[in-house]
Design an enzyme around this catalytic site. Structure first.
Site, PDB file in Angstrom:
ATOM      1  N   GLY A  97      13.870 -28.297 -29.384  1.00 18.89           N
ATOM      2  CA  GLY A  97      13.341 -28.185 -30.746  1.00 18.89           C
ATOM      3  C   GLY A  97      11.918 -27.633 -30.754  1.00 18.89           C
ATOM      4  N   ASP A 120      12.703 -16.450 -38.175  1.00 17.95           N
ATOM      5  CA  ASP A 120      13.657 -16.013 -39.210  1.00 17.95           C
ATOM      6  C   ASP A 120      13.168 -16.298 -40.635  1.00 17.95           C
ATOM      7  OD1 ASP A 120      13.964 -18.734 -39.436  1.00 17.95           O
ATOM      8  OD2 ASP A 120      16.105 -18.778 -38.975  1.00 17.95           O
ATOM      9  N   LYS A 136      19.317 -17.897 -42.711  1.00 19.68           N
ATOM     10  CA  LYS A 136      20.116 -18.834 -41.913  1.00 19.68           C
ATOM     11  C   LYS A 136      21.601 -18.487 -41.976  1.00 19.68           C
ATOM     12  CE  LYS A 136      16.666 -21.696 -40.947  1.00 19.68           C
ATOM     13  NZ  LYS A 136      16.033 -21.545 -39.645  1.00 19.68           N
TER      14      LYS A 136
END
Length: 505
Positions: free
Chosen positions: A222, A253, A393
């Site tokens: 993470g 992103d 996403k």
């Protein structure tokens, strides 16, 4: 309980477990699990021959072991957040963007930009680094970032470096891609985030048997790993030596995460060591982490930390949690170094259960970068416009970005002035559009959606060239049926269903 009974002898262990409470069992097994894990990790370190590689791997496994023992201790205590003590942040903990001072471009010389570049884009059917996906005008996420920073450097005659934090999944890919930026007006540094062993759920032992074991036995822990990785890679010291004081961190992103001189100016003036950009929650953002006031200090609360009976409360748009974390973070580097030197940063652990391809249940212990907010002085949130949070996403997000709603200016997305509304359309593409290859096949050309409010598409649907969508458009191809929307078609407030009936909405 005395210290030596933490690792009980097998016969007394069984006897004690039968007659003792659950908490005793948990405490007793904590010591056993930690010792077993330590032995396994030592064995893993022994599998590395080269002394330098061994030293780096050993450091990594020590950080992992620290995380693992914290996980065991928290599991034994079973301490959940006291829901009644959670409050909405006070006014001074969240500053509205509109109240920020105007910026001074000379501050940019103290700034570095970091993109979290570890994602693979598997949910969109990609195999390589997600940042290599073409998102607009044949440019990738990475192209756009490079273009933005290059423009910043040349316009203001500053030297803002770009740093990419990759994972073992994307590192080679990224190194290959950045070669094409060799002649651009910016410096790019890459470093690899940690590689931790997946843990078998039943035994609490590491899945890999050697340091070079198959990729599937490891995971990147993470973006909370950012701090450890910055420190151990030497990048933190390098930045400070270059006179960089501030680091702007965001996900690669998120196309809205561009350098902002007002936030930087505010950070300098308020002497904040950490700023988290938050934005107002909509129905689409119910899973995002949020800032809370917990006993007077500011904390990040992720949905994974919320007790099940309070999840609906957490997801609500109107109650306590009106904002969410965009994961655009601003960090004061000298403060970060001081905190790191004082010991490991303790970030809330997110337990991510996974099932391997061969059906084994494993767990990944992960952390979120925003959780570090509790360690910094004067740390607070800045409530930014939604335009600073444009993540891609899914292919639904991609359709919006590729469309005529946005144009590019110096690598930055700008809303088309012909769009009448502040908000962007809601787009929901069904499973047939989930993978990028399918998405590209099903749209001959991206439709004109400048006047679209809502689009839902489900089933086997193909769009021709120069299709225009306005208002609310719903296209539903039933099982076994296919809908082809012809070239040049204009759909305004229409519902199309299985046998191509057009229904006025």
């Amino acid at each position: 309980m005395s210290g030596d009974t933490l690792v009980p002898k097998s016969e007394s262990f069984n006897a004690r477990v039968r007659g003792s409470s659950h908490i005793d069992f948990k405490t007793a097994t904590t010591g056993v699990a930690a010792k077993a894990m330590r032995n396994e990790l030592s064995n893993l370190v022994r599998t590395v021959e080269d002394p330098e590689t061994k030293r780096a791997f050993d450091t990594e496994m020590q950080s992992f072991f620290f995380l693992f023992t914290r996980y065991l201790a928290e599991r034994a205590r079973n301490q959940e957040l006291d829901w009644d003590r959670i409050k909405s942040p006070a006014d001074d903990q969240i500053v509205p963007y509109s109240k920020l001072p105007s910026g001074d471009p000379s501050n940019f010389n103290k700034l570095a930009v970091l993109k979290v570049n570890g994602g693979l884009g598997t949910s969109m059917g990609m195999t390589g680094a997600k940042s290599a996906l073409e998102v607009k005008d044949d440019m990738t996420f990475l192209d756009l970032t490079v273009r933005q920073i290059e423009h910043l450097n040349t316009t203001h005659r500053v030297d803002v470096p770009l740093i990419l934090m990759t994972s073992f999944n994307t590192h080679e890919d990224t190194l290959r891609i950045i070669k094409k930026y060799a002649n651009q007006q910016l410096r790019i540094t890459t470093f690899n985030q940690s590689r931790y062993p997946r843990i078998a759920k039943d035994t609490l032992l590491p899945c890999p048997k050697s340091a070079d074991d198959d990729k599937s036995n490891w995971y990147p822990p993470g973006h909370g790993d950012l701090y450890n990785a910055l420190m151990h890679s030497g990048v933190l010291d390098q930045l400070i030596a270059e006179g960089k004081e501030y680091l702007f961190v965001s996900n690669s992103d998120n196309l809205g995460a561009v350098v902002d001189d007002k936030i930087l100016q505010h950070m300098i003036e308020s002497q904040a060591e950490f700023i988290m950009e938050v934005t107002d929650k909509t129905k689409a953002d119910i899973k995002g982490g949020t800032l809370i006031d917990y006993e007077g200090s500011i904390r990040l609360l992720e949905v994974a930390q919320v007790p099940s009976e309070h999840v609906e409360d957490f997801k609500s748009v109107v109650r306590k949690f009106k904002i969410f974390n965009t994961n655009n973070l601003w960090i004061h580097l000298p403060s970060l170094k001081k905190i790191m030197e004082a010991g490991e940063i303790e970030l809330d652990i997110i337990v991510n259960p996974k099932t391997t391809d061969d059906g084994q249940a494993v767990i990944q212990l992960e952390t979120a970068a925003g959780a570090a907010i509790k360690h910094f002085k004067n740390a607070h949130g800045v409530n930014v416009p939604r335009s600073r949070f444009l993540p891609v996403k899914s292919c639904s997000d991609l359709l919006l970005i590729k469309s005529d709603i946005y144009s590019l200016r110096h690598g930055q997305l700008v809303i088309n002035p012909l769009r009448m509304f502040e908000t962007t359309p809601v787009i929901k593409l069904g499973d047939h559009f989930k993978k990028i290859a399918q998405f590209q096949k099903r749209f001959k050309k991206i439709p004109h959606i400048i006047e679209l409010d809502h689009l839902t598409v489900t089933g086997d649907v193909y769009f021709g060239r120069n299709v225009t969508l306005r208002g609310t458009v719903i296209v539903v191809a039933n099982e076994g049926q296919r809908i082809d929307i012809p070239d040049g078609c204009i759909l305004e407030n229409r519902l199309l269903s299985g046998n191509l009936n057009m229904i006025e909405l």
